[in-house]
Each structure stands twice: as structure tokens, then as C-alpha cells.
Design a protein around this motif. Sequence first.
Motif, mmCIF file in Angstrom:
data_model
loop_
_atom_site.group_PDB
_atom_site.id
_atom_site.type_symbol
_atom_site.label_atom_id
_atom_site.label_comp_id
_atom_site.label_asym_id
_atom_site.label_seq_id
_atom_site.Cartn_x
_atom_site.Cartn_y
_atom_site.Cartn_z
ATOM 1 N N THR A 190 39.520 53.861 40.507
ATOM 2 C CA THR A 190 39.314 53.775 41.956
ATOM 3 C C THR A 190 38.982 52.362 42.398
ATOM 4 O OG1 THR A 190 38.455 56.038 41.903
ATOM 5 C CG2 THR A 190 38.010 54.761 43.879
ATOM 6 N N VAL A 191 38.120 51.699 41.646
ATOM 7 C CA VAL A 191 37.571 50.414 42.077
ATOM 8 C C VAL A 191 38.429 49.229 41.660
ATOM 9 C CG1 VAL A 191 35.594 48.874 41.768
ATOM 10 C CG2 VAL A 191 35.224 51.321 42.108
ATOM 11 N N SER A 192 39.020 49.314 40.481
ATOM 12 C CA SER A 192 39.657 48.121 39.899
ATOM 13 C C SER A 192 40.832 47.609 40.720
ATOM 14 C CB SER A 192 40.124 48.425 38.468
ATOM 15 O OG SER A 192 39.023 48.691 37.643
ATOM 16 N N PHE A 193 41.605 48.508 41.331
ATOM 17 C CA PHE A 193 42.758 48.049 42.109
ATOM 18 C C PHE A 193 42.313 47.167 43.266
ATOM 19 C CE2 PHE A 193 45.629 48.769 45.766
ATOM 20 C CZ PHE A 193 46.759 48.137 45.268
ATOM 21 N N GLN A 194 41.312 47.640 44.008
ATOM 22 C CA GLN A 194 40.836 46.858 45.143
ATOM 23 C C GLN A 194 40.160 45.583 44.670
ATOM 24 O OE1 GLN A 194 41.546 47.315 48.259
ATOM 25 N NE2 GLN A 194 40.361 45.519 48.873
#
Length: 805
Positions: A785-789
Motif C-alpha cells: 500500500t505504502v511503497s508505491f506512493q
Amino acid sequence: MYNRIIYALRNIKRNKLNVAITTIGLSMALASVIIIFLFVRQEHSYNDFHENADRIYRVNYSVTMKDGTKGSDELTRPELAKYLEDNVPQIEHATAFRMGYMAQLDLKEENLRIELGIAEQEFFDMFSFELLKGNRNDLLVDPTSIVITKSLAQKITGTESPDYDQLIGQGLEFTFIKDVSFTIKGILVDVPKNSTLDFEAIIPFEHQGPFWQSNNALGNSILFYQLKEGINTEQANNLVADEVKEFYQMDIEKAQKENFLSSSSDCFQPFVLPLKSLYLDKTVDDSTYQLTGNRTQLRILTIIALLILFIAFSNYIILTIGQFYKKASEVSIRKSMGGKNVDIFKMFLSENTITILISYVVGGMLGYLLIPLFNDISESQIHFSLINFPSLAVFSVLSIFLLIALTSTIPVFIFRKVKPTLLSTKKLFAGTKAGASQVFVGLQYALTIVLIIATISINKQTNYLKNKSLGFSDKNIISLDVRYLSQSKAAVLKNILNNKAGVINTSLTNRDFFDGYSTSTFEVSSSEVLNTYIFKADNYFIPTLNLKIIDSRNFAESNVDSADRSIIVNEEFVKKMKIVGSPIGLNVRGDLDQFEIIGVVNDYQFLTSREKIQPMVLYSNTTIGNGYSSILIKYNPQDLSNVISAIKDGWKEMDTKENLNYTFWDKELENRYKAEERLSKTILYASIIAIIILSLGLFGLTVLISAQRTHEIGIRKVNGARIGQVVMMLNANYLKWVFFAFTLACPIGWSLIVKWLENFAYKTTLSWWIFALAGIMALGIVLLTVSFQSWRAATRNPVEALRYE
């Protein structure tokens, strides 16, 4: 007002991503919560439709056995109803009620199996079942009268719109009652779905004898009574309990002399339960003749709904407050020009109201569409006819106002004491609010990890129960229903099938391990008796199930007759009877007769694996108990099609109007664990919903925090920081909170599952890898969830990042 709405719509348009995330998450949560709310409210509505429901009660009693074990039941003798009416002046009406098992109508083309209720005349004075045709005063007055439901009328006539007037006065015959024609006196609207009593027809008690029943030493019926209006309810119910004990006093003394009941004065304690509580009340061990619900399931669903609501509401509030910080300059200007807190409240109120109302509309529509999926997952049913729209409206309005109030009031609370100069510099981002948001995220992930642990553990236990060795072979066995055939015809059919290709063995029995049980007592000593499960079986029963004979021999064909008194017992029976040495040849006295033990078989799991293996007796006497109910057919799986054809051909040779009915035994035995499977599926889907909502919130929060740290990221990159280092920096905070969530969730999940496993006599181990897997899954969800952003923020051009300031 108009200007505020236009302003709010413009803000929503400018923040499309954030609004979409919050709306989707909130809508999913609301859809789930609305469905659970409807189901829980429905389950609590059982028997509400009866006009006098608040004054109707059922008689029950608890017993203490000689060995100290306690139990409870509600089966009483029908005569008790008249006795209570005569001796308790506060009672207005009383009636016994039971179901007539195996009831079927003898029609011209084929016999029709029905759900038959048996009651006394006052039944329809007490209960408000709606009458479609007929005179209510005539119902059950004539001993040969019958009252049928609308759906049964349709089955009898073969049409959706029968002539009800023409049906009144017509005769119906039952296959078990010869030379008696029952006259239709009334036609009811179908029994409501929220009724604990469910039937298609009712006949008077005079004709209860021929129908199979549930019974014990104290009776075969349940007893309802209705109190008069305006009396002291507690006093009346206490008097009823006293009179029930007086009615059974001789039976109590006899049971004590026979060492069945404890010698204490409180070994038999009557008590009453309100009609409205019967569906979910578990005071009585096994309710008979009535539908019952699962209070534990409702509690779990309610907890799940609250968890999902907490995750969705906290996500919405966190993301909404995060957006408010972007409006710091605007709020600063408003405060500089004399704006008050109420003006700030109104500014946020309009935008929140629009977003939340959209979420509720979408959530309501989604909930409506997902009701069939819920029915399939839970194997329950939400009936639209039972939806209480006023309570749903109250629930929706209250939750809408609560969420609007929270999301509109919290920003005012945050901004109320902050100076305009601080707001204009946007240093509000540097406070502790982001940390508070991440604490909420940590709590949310802890709850999600608990759900994951529960899903894996319950699924593991269910698989353990289904795959546990039963001590007998349940594979490649067909159970053929022969309850409606005479014992002689059942024996003929068994012999026919035994000679067919593909059939390895056949056996006659009165129990198939998933459709009721019979028990009897055996005398252990002069001061102790043993409650024992009993099964009628022929000499082919043991080889058909591949049971192991531990001592001596099987039944011989000569044992299967009306005079034989030989029995075969299991190892647990020998142990509980305190027999020293070999039991072969010993005579044991039961409440049915005196028997000789001729063999001992291994302990096999005829009950579900939730319970410990109990003492068991096989008997071959053809006159004891009810007739045969099943032919067990052991078959070669390669010849299954031939075996099915042989069953159909053999049934035709019986020349009967009965319908052919057979089941594959292994599949039916697996169905005994449907409750655990439903629970596992319910928590699995709840976990998926929680993870989706949480991931949406986490993604939105990452977007906000990345924007907040744009300047810092630009400086770090100018100073040589690599993309990987920036991504790790942004992810570090979330990983810390996942570790916090895991540490919090493990003891909670462990204690909950240990408590749940206490319901099982046989249970799987609570392995460490369950918790490790739950933690790894949570970590994977966070990283995905977090890594892409984080990567997007880290790969931005530093010049563009610094231009932010």
C-alpha cells in the motif's frame, strides 16, 4: 447556504483522489454494517408478531444426575397443560405442542411429506398466526380437524391460486393413521419467517400416537402458557414452577430410587422462559420442536461490524483532518478578519455533509446488492419482509449525524486556540497530529491482524474436525432413506441391493449419525446408572462401517429377530460400566430390558468431533424402538452409476408412493461442521473488507504525509540521498506501527482463539506459525500500500520538490 454548497462542491472537485478514497472506504464499511444490522435485528425479532407475546411463556426444567452432571430440557407430558390451568389461576390459556416427525399425506399420485404440528384447542387462542380462510373458533375443536397453511394448500392442489373456499371441508388422510379422514377447518397464511414454531399443518393431540417423536421419561411435548393481563408476572411464574414440581413429584422420587437423579432436594428445578427469548436463549441444552438461532454468531457479527465501522470512521476522520491542514491559510485569513469558530464549523460542515451523504447512499445501494452474497456466505437468510425500516432509519440517521459532527467539530477543536500567524505558515503539519493518526492506523492494523489470526485458526480447527479419524469408514457409503417403508419391505430392499453389481455390503439401521439419536440407561450398580447411546443394527453393520471387533464376535444372522437380547458395546461403555476383565457373556440391565454382551467394538465417533466419544450399544432386536430408518450401502466407486441405477430399480420394485431419497454419507457427515465453516467464511470476508478499507485509508494518509514532507525529500535528494533511502525513510514509520500492531494483536488473538477452542473436546494446536503468517501478511499489505506512493514521492525531480516552498 447556497454559497457554502457551491464552495463545498468546488473543494470536493479539487480533492478528487482524497474524496474518492474516503467515499469508497466508508461506503464499503456502511454496506457491511447495514447488512449485519439487518440480520442481527431480524434474529432478535423472533416471535414479536404474536399479539400476546409478552404474556406467553414456555415451561423448562434443570436436572442434576446421580453422578453430579447437570442438564436441562423442556419436554413435558401433555396433561401438564390442563393441570396448570386448574391449579394456577393467573393462567389464561395453556397448550402442549409437538411436531409429528415423518408425517406425510396420502395423496392419489404420491405421498407428500409435511411439517406437522400437534397442539391443543387453545393453541390458536394464544398464538397470532393469521387465518386466511375459516372460523378461528372452529380450529382444532373437532378431534379429526386439520388446519393447513397456504403453501400446503398449493402443494395439495398443484396450483399457485387454489380455491380456498372449496378446500374448507375437504378430507385429508395420513399414511400412518388408517381409516381416519381429517377435515380442513382452516387455512393459514404461511408461518412468518421469524417464528420459532414452523409447520405446514396442525392437528389435535388426540392423534399424536402414530407419529415419531422426541421424548424422555418426563414427556414428549413442549408446554406454552399465557398469563392473564394485569397480574404479577414474577409471582405467577414462581407458582407455575412450584406446580410443575408438584406434578412430577412421584417421577422425581422414582428416579431417585432408581439412582438416576441426585438425592438432593434441588435435583429437579422447573423454570420458565419468555416466548420472545426462546430463539436465542441457550439455557436449555437442546431445544426441541422449535427453530433456534446462534447468539454467539450474532455477537461475533456485531463485533465485526463495530470493528469495520471503527476502521472506516477513523480512516475518514484521519483523512478529512489531513485535508483540513491544507486549508490552514484560508482558516488563518478567516480568523484574521474576525471569523469565529462557528464560521469554521460551517465551512467544514457543508463539505462533510455532502461527502458522507454520498457515502451512505452508495453504501445502502451496495448493501442491497450484497444481501444475496451474505445469505450465501452465512447460509442464513435476510428476509426483506422482516426488515424493520424504522429501526434502520434511526440507525442511519444517528450514525450520519455522529460522523458529520465528529468530522466537523474536530477541526474547530484543533484550530480554536492556534494563532492566525501559525496557521498561515502551515507549521501545523509539524505537530503531533500525524503521530496521532499513525496510532490510529496501528490500532486498525492490530484489529485486522486479530481477524487474520481468527480466520486461519478457525479454518485449521474446522479442517482438523473434518479430517480427524472417526474410527470407522465413511467413504463410498450411500444412506438410503427407508423410514416410510415397513421393516419387512426395508429388509427385502436391502437383500435386493446386496446382490447388485458394485454393491460391496448393505446394512439396516435406525440411525445414520446425522439425523437424531436415541439413548437408554444401564445399571452400573445399585446406586448408579449410565446414560448410553443406542443404535439398532443388523449383522452387516460392523463390516459395512469397517468397525474393529476388539473382543469376541459380531451379531449372527440368527440374532436379528424379535426375541434376541444380545448387544455389542464400545470400549467406553466397558470403561464407564466399571467392568473388570472381559465383558463377554455378562448380563446388563437397561431401562428397555436385560441384555447379554456378545462383543466389543472400538470407540468410533458417532457424535461430532466436538464431543468426546460416549458409551454406545448396538442391539439387533427388531421390536425395540422405532423401525429402520436407513439402508447403508457400501459401494465400489468405479461402479457408482450402476449402483445408483440399482437403487432406483430396487425402489420401483417396492411399488410404493414414497419418494426415493438417498445421500452420500461422507458429504453429509462433513455438513456437521457447517457452523465452523460459516464462521470461518464470515471472518475471512470481514478480514478482506477490513484490509481493503484500511489499505485505502493508509494510501490516502501516505499521499498526505508525502505532500507534507515534499520539501524534506527535495533537500535530501539534492544532498545525494538515493531513491531507496528515501523510500525506506517514508516507510519506516509505518513499519514501526505494524510491529506495534503485531505485538498488541498476538495476545488478544491468542486469548480469543483459546477461549473458542474450549468448545471442542478434540482440537488442533494453536501453532506459532499462525501468528507469524498473520504478521507477515500485515507487513506485506503495508508495503504494497505504502511503497508505491513512497516511490512516486522519492522519484520526483528535486527542483520541483523545492518549488513547493
